[in-house]
Design an enzyme around this catalytic site. Structure first.
Site, PDB file in Angstrom:
ATOM      1  N   ASP A 141      41.268  41.957  38.188  1.00 49.61           N
ATOM      2  CA  ASP A 141      42.352  42.149  37.220  1.00 49.61           C
ATOM      3  C   ASP A 141      41.752  42.248  35.814  1.00 49.61           C
ATOM      4  O   ASP A 141      40.558  42.019  35.615  1.00 49.61           O
ATOM      5  CB  ASP A 141      43.311  40.962  37.307  1.00 49.61           C
TER       6      ASP A 141
ATOM      7  N   GLU B  50      40.524  46.714  32.257  1.00 49.55           N
ATOM      8  CA  GLU B  50      40.632  47.983  31.516  1.00 49.55           C
ATOM      9  C   GLU B  50      39.449  48.263  30.554  1.00 49.55           C
ATOM     10  O   GLU B  50      39.163  49.459  30.352  1.00 49.55           O
ATOM     11  CB  GLU B  50      41.949  48.027  30.735  1.00 49.55           C
TER      12      GLU B  50
ATOM     13  N   ASP C 166      51.520  45.756  35.716  1.00 52.60           N
ATOM     14  CA  ASP C 166      52.596  44.784  35.473  1.00 52.60           C
ATOM     15  C   ASP C 166      53.936  45.489  35.260  1.00 52.60           C
ATOM     16  O   ASP C 166      54.273  45.900  34.149  1.00 52.60           O
ATOM     17  CB  ASP C 166      52.256  43.928  34.249  1.00 52.60           C
TER      18      ASP C 166
END
Length: 357
Positions: free
Chosen positions: A139, A142, A216
């Site tokens: 997670d 990015e 999300d």
């Protein structure tokens, strides 16, 4: 965990893989302690994982790319000594950003040397408490930086080769997932065991290393509707092992939306529920008997088709054929299918997105 597993063993609530955002390798104080084999906050003991494995279940724990800047933490201490972190804009100091554990540095996964080192950290004698049935969820890759521009790194930070972040931003998440997947393969030397690595960030080629999800979302009908065209597009792009969080991540899902989203998600390649820690509990039995029966029916249909899903994934691994297919792929002569993005066909019987309309 064991109590939930026991309840989910009943025919009314089938499930296979629990995912937890605690107890991993990289970032928060509790995770840092878990890597050393001790924890004062949260730890999933080996006995618990063995019980889950005995029941035919796997476990997935979260592992993020930011490392807590703590000189008493082995991972950070080694990474610093070996010079494995992204640098500041001058290329001299290790970048210091803010994420879940607070002050953090970020490993340079654009470097093969760093990826090799990271893969080694998944060895059973290094990742204390890990087992062959423990897999990984990448997670915040990015990469996410809470105090950075657009919640990421400054574009002029440099990797170890002196190249600015702006040029490799889109590659970072994929290379992190790659290194993790390689580590899960290497930990079982001599065995041909396929790993599971879920990633939020991805790029062309991510399909080689694991699954992705769309990030999300929220417990809203509009987000259920948006999931189908997103996943159809990803499948066309070759990212076939993809899905959206069933029920939405943020907010509270009601019984009707939970039912419709589960029905739709059960016919998508990656199928899981996921919720923010502030959301209300949403296990199937929380919605009453009638809703639980509907959720069970949708989930059991998924289970009944598992051999078929495996066949589709095998085919995709050979020719990259989409698993979720827009109607125009089956009926290219029918122009009315060209703008239909709320229905889809796997390469057999049609299944649509119930509840998306």
């Amino acid at each position: 965990m064991n109590a939930t597993s026991t309840r989910c063993t009943t025919p009314s609530s089938p499930w296979t893989i629990p995912m937890t955002s605690s107890g991993s390798i990289s970032n928060t104080p509790m995770e840092k302690d878990t890597l050393r084999g001790t924890s004062t906050s949260f730890l999933i003991p080996s006995a618990c994982k063995k019980k889950l494995a005995h029941d035919g279940r796997k476990m997935v724990t979260i592992v993020d790319p930011h490392i807590k800047r703590d000189n008493n933490y082995r991972i950070h201490k080694e990474a610093t000594a070996l010079g494995l972190y992204i640098k500041d804009k001058d290329g001299k100091k290790d970048f210091d950003g803010w994420c879940w554990p607070g002050s953090s540095s970020y490993l340079d996964f654009t470097s093969g040397r760093v990826r090799d080192w990271w893969a080694e950290q998944f060895a059973y004698d290094k990742y204390i408490g890990s087992t062959p049935t423990l897999f990984t969820w990448n997670d915040m890759n990015e990469p996410s930086v809470f105090n950075g521009p657009e919640v990421s790194m400054d574009k002029d930070l440099k990797n170890l080769e002196g190249v600015e972040h702006r040029y490799w931003h889109n590659l970072y998440g994929m290379l992190f997932q790659r290194a993790t997947a390689e580590g899960l393969v290497q930990r079982n030397e001599g065995h041909n065991e396929r790993p599971f690595v879920l990633s939020r960030a991805f790029f062309a080629g991510s399909q080689r290393y694991g699954a992705i999800w769309t990030g999300d979302n929220a417990a809203e009908w509009g987000h259920l509707k948006a999931a189908a065209p997103m996943l159809l597009t990803l499948n066309l792009a070759g990212i076939v092992f993809s899905g959206a969080d069933v029920g939405g991540f943020f907010g509270n899902v009601d019984a009707e939306l939970a039912t419709r989203w589960t029905q739709a998600g059960s016919y998508q390649p990656f199928f899981r529920g996921h919720a923010h820690h502030d959301s209300k509990r949403r296990e199937p039995w929380m919605f009453g008997d009638e809703t639980m029966k509907r959720l069970r029916t949708a989930t059991m249909r998924r289970y009944a088709l598992l051999p078929y899903w495996y066949t589709l994934f095998r085919r995709a691994s050979v020719d990259n054929a989409p698993i979720m297919r827009a109607l125009w792929m089956h009926y290219p002569e029918d122009e009315t299918t060209f703008d239909v993005d709320q229905q889809w066909l796997p390469p057999a019987r049609p299944q649509g997105g119930p509840g998306a309309h």
